[in-house]
Each structure stands twice: as structure tokens, then as C-alpha cells.
Scaffold this active site. Structure first.
Site, mmCIF file in Angstrom:
data_model
loop_
_atom_site.group_PDB
_atom_site.id
_atom_site.type_symbol
_atom_site.label_atom_id
_atom_site.label_comp_id
_atom_site.label_asym_id
_atom_site.label_seq_id
_atom_site.Cartn_x
_atom_site.Cartn_y
_atom_site.Cartn_z
ATOM 1 N N ASP A 37 -5.494 23.643 -6.868
ATOM 2 C CA ASP A 37 -5.853 22.592 -7.818
ATOM 3 C C ASP A 37 -5.331 23.058 -9.180
ATOM 4 O O ASP A 37 -5.877 23.971 -9.786
ATOM 5 C CB ASP A 37 -7.368 22.385 -7.846
ATOM 6 N N TYR A 67 -13.863 23.142 -8.336
ATOM 7 C CA TYR A 67 -14.397 21.864 -8.824
ATOM 8 C C TYR A 67 -15.458 21.350 -7.844
ATOM 9 O O TYR A 67 -15.226 21.345 -6.626
ATOM 10 C CB TYR A 67 -13.203 20.909 -8.889
ATOM 11 N N ARG A 122 0.826 -1.223 0.000
ATOM 12 C CA ARG A 122 0.000 0.000 0.000
ATOM 13 C C ARG A 122 0.853 1.263 0.000
ATOM 14 O O ARG A 122 0.434 2.322 -0.459
ATOM 15 C CB ARG A 122 -0.923 -0.011 1.226
ATOM 16 N N LYS A 124 -6.313 13.426 -15.828
ATOM 17 C CA LYS A 124 -6.580 14.274 -16.985
ATOM 18 C C LYS A 124 -5.367 14.267 -17.927
ATOM 19 O O LYS A 124 -5.150 13.309 -18.625
ATOM 20 C CB LYS A 124 -6.949 15.686 -16.514
HETATM 21 C C1 LIG Z 1 -11.328 15.901 -12.785
HETATM 22 C C2 LIG Z 1 -10.860 16.893 -11.814
HETATM 23 C C3 LIG Z 1 -10.529 16.510 -10.524
HETATM 24 C C4 LIG Z 1 -10.741 15.121 -10.001
HETATM 25 O O1 LIG Z 1 -10.003 14.129 -10.615
HETATM 26 P P1 LIG Z 1 -10.464 12.586 -10.562
HETATM 27 O O2 LIG Z 1 -9.223 11.879 -10.919
HETATM 28 O O3 LIG Z 1 -11.565 12.463 -11.576
HETATM 29 O O4 LIG Z 1 -10.928 12.297 -9.179
HETATM 30 C C5 LIG Z 1 -10.035 17.484 -9.671
HETATM 31 N N1 LIG Z 1 -9.894 18.755 -10.056
HETATM 32 C C6 LIG Z 1 -10.227 19.162 -11.285
HETATM 33 C C7 LIG Z 1 -10.030 20.585 -11.654
HETATM 34 C C8 LIG Z 1 -10.724 18.251 -12.207
HETATM 35 O O5 LIG Z 1 -11.081 18.673 -13.414
#
Ligand SMILES: *Cc1c(COP(=O)(O)O)cnc(C)c1O
Length: 394
Positions: free
Chosen positions: A185, A113, A60, A210
């Protein structure tokens, strides 16, 4: 070798976190699956509890497949170190939980988000942490909202769905004057398009899902810190959460990373081309894309970013639900879906109106978010044009 000259980002992207010489010269790091780790001696077993970086002690807690990805992301974002977790939301949750205790107050941008908001409004509230949402355009005036019990400021620039650019250096200066952490973020920019730690950010979070992964098939989150102390604080929180990202997913993220530079260049160019075309269309009220010179965030974007990704929104003049459905239900190339950053284009109608609390979103018209993928823009524009034509047929 190139002596002491710092490598350019495109070069780092190819070479960071590979260490081929330690793995028989193999170009890509190996996938090491593990739950059980065996120890030769009692002395080794007793040392397993120490948290020395790179140490393999329990599945883990990661194997070199994950550690090398963490090394690469830290180098690219320019931070002290990175921790990888199983999704972007896991990264957000662990980063925030690491720094709060009951009785604290946190400041969160109103453009964040939605799942971040969900964490604040549900679990954090129950845990005794008060969230105050602020106008994403607040800049240095955030100083007026900082209280003695403010633990952190959460930023996201550009904002989800609405793409406001925040003045991160001004927010960081105000925060640090009061000893408050700044968490960002940074998913839209990927580790390539801005330098969060040069802007004063303490912790940069990415949904690696992403652009790092880039192929719409893996969930992954990254948390990068400016200091060793913050890295250890967050690491302890991740251990408590039990989060673990699998080595196959780390491998795919490593592989995605190597082409991030060329992919982003194309996302930028194609996205801007489609955005500029949309500005010429009578169906479109406004395009929300910080690289457009008339965008309210353009000056700060130009100062703080070296490029744009392929994600932006536009406001369609008011349409009925059946009109909207006639457009988006029959797209040839644009898929309708949430998670972006892959090679394919996406279209997503959305309504920020009921999400906001600190600011009002009273734009009259339908917001549509686009992700511009790697297709030829002539084909994408033709697809959108046909979609606009369907609006008139109802
Ligand atoms: C998609 C996204 C997330 C979350 O990512 P996941 O891997 O889908 O949990 C966080 N912040 C932003 C700006 C996003 O577009």
C-alpha cells in the site's frame, strides 16, 4: 524531442497519459461516458470478448478516459501497467483476492490501514485464508514466518497512524526466495516519492483518493503491477467484483495528477516545518515523521524515498477527554476528518492500541494525526499553538 534520455518524474507528470494528438489536440483527455458500446458487425461483436488492452467493449470495463489515467499512473510508478478501481479499499480488496485461495496463509504488517485488517479478519477468514500479522520493523527476518502455503506479504510503508518505515527491499528478497508475492500500500508516497518496483514489489496499490486526486472530492484506487501476468490476474478479479470507476472521476484524477509534483513539494516542506515546531513544544512527547533525523525509520526512509508527504502523527502528553475536545473542537484551520491528501489541513485524534495484535502500542499519551495542507505554515502553527493553550484552560 529529448532522444533516448529518460524523462525526469516532474516531466512525466505533465505529459504521461495525455495523447492530445489523438483527441483533436485537446490538452486534457475527453470524458467518455458509456454503458452500451455498439458494434458494427457480427465479426466485431464476436471479437468483443477478447481482453486486448485499450479495447472498449462494455462501460464497466472502461473507456479511454480511464485507460489514459491508467497509462499515466503506470508510467509514473514505473510498473508494467495499472488498473483503476472505485476506491482505495476496492484496490486493496481486488489486489489481495486475485492471489489467494482457501487454505492459503498471508502475512500482513501490524501497522496496516484498518480496512485492510477488516478484510483479512472477516471475509478472508470466512474464505479460508489465514492472516498472520507481523512487526512492521521485521525486515529480512520475515523469512522465518514464510510457510509453504504463504501466498503473499502485505506491506505498508510508512504505516497508517504510526508511520513505521519498512525495509521493503529486504522483505522482497526474502519473499521472492520462496516464490511469495509482495504487495505494497503505497498511498503515503503517492506515485512520486518512492520506486516500489525497484524495491522488488510485485504490486503497488494507491488510494488515488488521496494525493493523486488531491482535492478531497473523488474516490479512486489504483493497482499497478510489475508484470503483465499479474496485471491480467488482477484484471480478472476486478471483472468478477463488478467494480467500475466513473469517467468523471478518472478525469478529475487526471487533472489532479498534473499538479501532484508541486503540491507534494509543499506538503513535504510545510509538514516538516510543523513537525519540527511540534518537537520544540512541551505538550508533545514525540513526533512520528520519518523525515526527522531522530525518527527510527529515518535511515531507511532516506535510502528509499525522495521526499515526504504531508501526513504524520505526534503523541501528546496524556490529557483528559475534555482537554482533548477543547483542543480539537475549536481549531480554526485544521478540519477534523479521515480522508487526507487534499489541499486542506486535517487533525485526527486516534488510538492504535486496540488495533494491534503482533506488536504492542503502549505509548502513554494521545496520538494525533495531522495532514498538513497548502496553507501558510505560520497560520497552521498559530492554530496549533492556540489549541495547546486551550489544553491548559481545563
Ligand atoms: C485512505 C487510504 C486507503 C483507502 O482509500 P479509499 O479511497 O478511502 O478507499 C487505503 N490505504 C491507505 C494507506 C489510506 O490512507
Amino acid at each position: 524531442m529529448s532522444g533516448n534520455r529518460p524523462q525526469k518524474p516532474a516531466t512525466k507528470l505533465v505529459h504521461a497519459g495525455r495523447r492530445s494528438s489523438e483527441y483533436h489536440g485537446v490538452v486534457n483527455p475527453p470524458v467518455l461516458h458509456a454503458s452500451t458500446i455498439l458494434f458494427e458487425t457480427l465479426a466485431d461483436l464476436e471479437k468483443a470478448g477478447s481482453s486486448a488492452p485499450g479495447k472498449v467493449t462494455y462501460g464497466r470495463h472502461g473507456t479511454p478516459t480511464r485507460f489514459l489515467l491508467e497509462e499515466a499512473v503506470a508510467e509514473l510508478e514505473g510498473g508494467f501497467g495499472t488498473l483503476c478501481v472505485s476506491s482505495g479499499v476496492a484496490a486493496i480488496t481486488n489486489a489481495i483476492l486475485a492471489f489467494v485461495k482457501p487454505g492459503d496463509h498471508i502475512l500482513v504488517t501490524d501497522s496496516t490501514y484498518y480496512p485492510t485488517r477488516n478484510l483479512c479478519n472477516t471475509f478472508l477468514k470466512r474464505f479460508g485464508v489465514e492472516t498472520e500479522y507481523y512487526d512492521p520493523a521485521i525486515g529480512g527476518d520475515i523469512a522465518g514466518l514464510i510457510r509453504d502455503n504463504t501466498a503473499l506479504i502485505w506491506c505498508e510503508s510508512p504505516g497508517s497512524l504510526t508511520f513505521e518505515i519498512q525495509d521493503i527491499p529486504a522483505i522482497s528478497a526474502a519473499a521472492h526466495a520462496r516464490g511469495v508475492k509482495v504487495l505494497l500500500d503505497n498511498t503515503w508516497a503517492s506515485p512520486m516519492l518512492c520506486r516500489p518496483f525497484e524495491m522488488g514489489v510485485d504490486v503497488s496499490v494507491q488510494a488515488g483518493t488521496k494525493y493523486i486526486v488531491g482535492h478531497s472530492d473523488v474516490m479512486l484506487g489504483t493497482i499497478t503491477t510489475a508484470t503483465e501476468e499479474d496485471l491480467l490476474t488482477i484484471k480478472k478479479q476486478i471483472i468478477i467484483s463488478g467494480d467500475a470507476v466513473g469517467p468523471d472521476d478518472c478525469y478529475l484524477a487526471q487533472r489532479g495528477l498534473r499538479t501532484l509534483g508541486v503540491r507534494l513539494r509543499q506538503h513535504h516542506e510545510s509538514g516538516l516545518k510543523v513537525a519540527q515546531w511540534l518537537q520544540t513544544r512541551p505538550e508533545v512527547k514525540r513526533v512520528l515523521h520519518p523525515a526527522l533525523p531522530d525518527d527510527p525509520g529515518h535511515a531507511i526512509w532516506k535510502r528509499d524515498f525522495i521526499g515526504a508527504s504531508g501526513l504524520f502523527s505526534f503523541i501528546l502528553k496524556p490529557v483528559t477527554k475534555p482537554q482533548l475536545a477543547s483542543m480539537v473542537d475549536h481549531m480554526d484551520l485544521f478540519g477534523m476528518g479521515f480522508s487526507w491528501g487534499g489541499f486542506e489541513s486535517l487533525i485526527l485524534p486516534s488510538d492504535p492500541k486496540n488495533i494491534r495484535t503482533a506488536t504492542k502500542w503502549d505509548e502513554d499519551g494521545q496520538l494525533i494525526r495531522l495532514h498538513i495542507g497548502l496553507e501558510d505554515t505560520d497560520d497552521l502553527i498559530a492554530d496549533l499553538e492556540a489549541g495547546f493553550a486551550r489544553l491548559e484552560m481545563i
